[in-house]
Design an enzyme around this catalytic site. Structure first.
Site, PDB file in Angstrom:
ATOM      1  N   LYS A 112      55.288 -82.979  34.170  1.00 58.92           N
ATOM      2  CA  LYS A 112      53.891 -82.898  34.135  1.00 58.92           C
ATOM      3  C   LYS A 112      53.257 -83.683  35.566  1.00 58.92           C
ATOM      4  O   LYS A 112      52.515 -83.140  36.218  1.00 58.92           O
ATOM      5  CB  LYS A 112      53.155 -83.385  32.958  1.00 58.92           C
ATOM      6  CG  LYS A 112      52.916 -82.216  31.900  1.00 58.92           C
ATOM      7  CD  LYS A 112      51.629 -81.410  32.514  1.00 58.92           C
ATOM      8  CE  LYS A 112      51.563 -80.237  31.245  1.00 58.92           C
ATOM      9  NZ  LYS A 112      51.422 -78.894  31.805  1.00 58.92           N
ATOM     10  N   LYS A 196      64.402 -65.685  28.465  1.00 60.74           N
ATOM     11  CA  LYS A 196      63.593 -65.292  27.503  1.00 60.74           C
ATOM     12  C   LYS A 196      62.307 -65.109  27.867  1.00 60.74           C
ATOM     13  O   LYS A 196      61.884 -65.479  28.971  1.00 60.74           O
ATOM     14  CB  LYS A 196      63.692 -66.571  26.498  1.00 60.74           C
ATOM     15  CG  LYS A 196      63.218 -67.891  26.879  1.00 60.74           C
ATOM     16  CD  LYS A 196      62.871 -68.923  25.899  1.00 60.74           C
ATOM     17  CE  LYS A 196      61.971 -70.150  26.276  1.00 60.74           C
ATOM     18  NZ  LYS A 196      61.382 -70.748  25.409  1.00 60.74           N
ATOM     19  N   LYS A 199      55.541 -68.099  28.106  1.00 63.13           N
ATOM     20  CA  LYS A 199      54.357 -68.007  29.074  1.00 63.13           C
ATOM     21  C   LYS A 199      54.767 -68.580  30.631  1.00 63.13           C
ATOM     22  O   LYS A 199      54.231 -68.079  31.445  1.00 63.13           O
ATOM     23  CB  LYS A 199      53.401 -68.979  28.254  1.00 63.13           C
ATOM     24  CG  LYS A 199      52.010 -69.024  29.037  1.00 63.13           C
ATOM     25  CD  LYS A 199      50.931 -69.716  28.092  1.00 63.13           C
ATOM     26  CE  LYS A 199      50.836 -71.039  28.387  1.00 63.13           C
ATOM     27  NZ  LYS A 199      49.933 -71.666  29.514  1.00 63.13           N
TER      28      LYS A 199
END
Ligand code: TRP
Length: 332
Positions: A112, A196, A199
């Site tokens: 982050k 896969k 988002k």
């Protein structure tokens, strides 16, 4: 006594087929076998500074989507994190025993901090502490987690253990990862050739998505120039198309295209058209329920307040124990 399962989701995006077949469908089954808490982690999502409007809309959307998928508020406890202030109180206490070094070393923090270098706030640093509070406030035994949340769950165990040890009371049980057994969980592939559906991968097909958009996405799926030899092994992008088809289409449809592939007669365009329609048949009823529920403010408010009430009873009980062993009590 039923074991307690807890899962949280940040209200930052709509549910896609990967979420549905990876977890949400299993939650719907699990709610009958476990004491389940499903909550919307709106405080966690503040680390990225959403606008109040976006935050609200996100919370409402996730709530409506969970309900539309079949999570039953009369069976499971479904609530919004910020409706349970006991969680943030426990978070404050746990912060006193969470060390800068270990928080800085967390992978999700480092990721982050790299993604948003202008907003490396303390909430980001203590994200795993708040997550630990979410989990142990209900004395959860199991937490369904994907790979990306394993370390956070490990930290939750560490903080719980540290607390028990420090105050010499076994207040918290150790929360364990819950892994869905193979038959329950289906890994949904992306349509971009590999990997896969997710988002962050930007390849999601959403339960809430408009049929026209689903058609467009499926028609754009990566394929190749077709098989040249009978019964040839399928390369990954093609295998992925078949995997998706196995999830949403009937077995005879899958068998038909499989045979076409094996005979080198397959037309990917036809297969995609069929796949798109079968995805739409699957998502449409859910989409309609989402729309219906999302428009029903009175129902959503009732679900949220009843959920909060039940969650607060459970949280209060733990917090009373916590305060007692810590020596926090009214003197006068
Ligand atoms: N960190 C989780 C995620 O991003 C969301 C979350 C917050 C959570 N609190 C939790 C998940 C407690 C499980 C248990 O996916």
């Amino acid at each position: 006594m039923k074991k307690t399962v807890l899962s949280g989701i940040r209200p930052t995006g709509n549910l896609h087929l990967g979420n549905y077949f990876g977890a949400v469908r299993s939650f719907v089954k699990m709610q009958h076998d476990y004491n389940c808490f499903f909550f919307i982690a709106d405080i966690h999502s503040l680390t990225t500074h959403p606008t109040p409007e976006n935050l609200q809309a996100g919370v409402k959307q996730v709530l409506a989507e969970y309900l539309a998928c079949g999570i039953d508020p009369d069976v499971a406890t479904i609530y919004i994190q910020s409706d349970v202030p006991e969680v943030t109180e426990l978070y404050t206490y746990l912060n006193m025993n969470a060390y800068l070094g270990e928080l800085e070393r967390t992978t999700s923090f480092k990721d982050k901090a790299r993604q948003q270098p202008d907003n490396v706030n303390a909430g980001l640093l203590t994200y795993p502490v708040l997550m630990a509070a979410d989990i142990i406030i209900h004395k959860a035994n199991f937490v369904p987690v994907g790979k990306d949340q394993e370390q956070n769950l490990e930290m939750a165990r560490k903080f719980a253990k540290r607390f028990n040890h420090m105050y010499n009371h076994r207040v918290f049980p150790m929360p364990k990862p819950y892994t869905f057994d193979g038959k329950d969980m289906v890994k949904v592939p992306g349509l971009d050739g590999s990997g896969k559906m997710g988002k962050s991968e930007g390849n999601g097909i959403y339960l809430y998505e408009d049929p026209a958009d689903i058609r467009k996405k499926v028609m754009r799926a990566v394929t190749d120039s077709g098989p040249t030899q009978p019964n040839q092994k399928k390369p990954e992008p093609i295998e992925n198309l078949f995997t998706l088809m196995k999830i949403v289409s009937s077995p005879d449809v899958v068998a038909f295209f499989d045979e076409q592939y094996n005979n080198c007669a397959i037309r990917y365009g036809d297969m995609k058209k069929q796949l798109a329609e079968d995805i739409i048949s699957f998502t449409s009823p859910i989409r309609e329920r989402i729309l219906e529920i999302r428009d029903n403010d009175a129902y959503l408010a009732k679900v949220a307040s009843e959920g909060a009430e039940r969650a607060r009873v459970s949280a209060r009980k733990t917090l009373d124990e916590v305060r007692k062993v810590m020596g926090i009590k009214r003197l006068f």
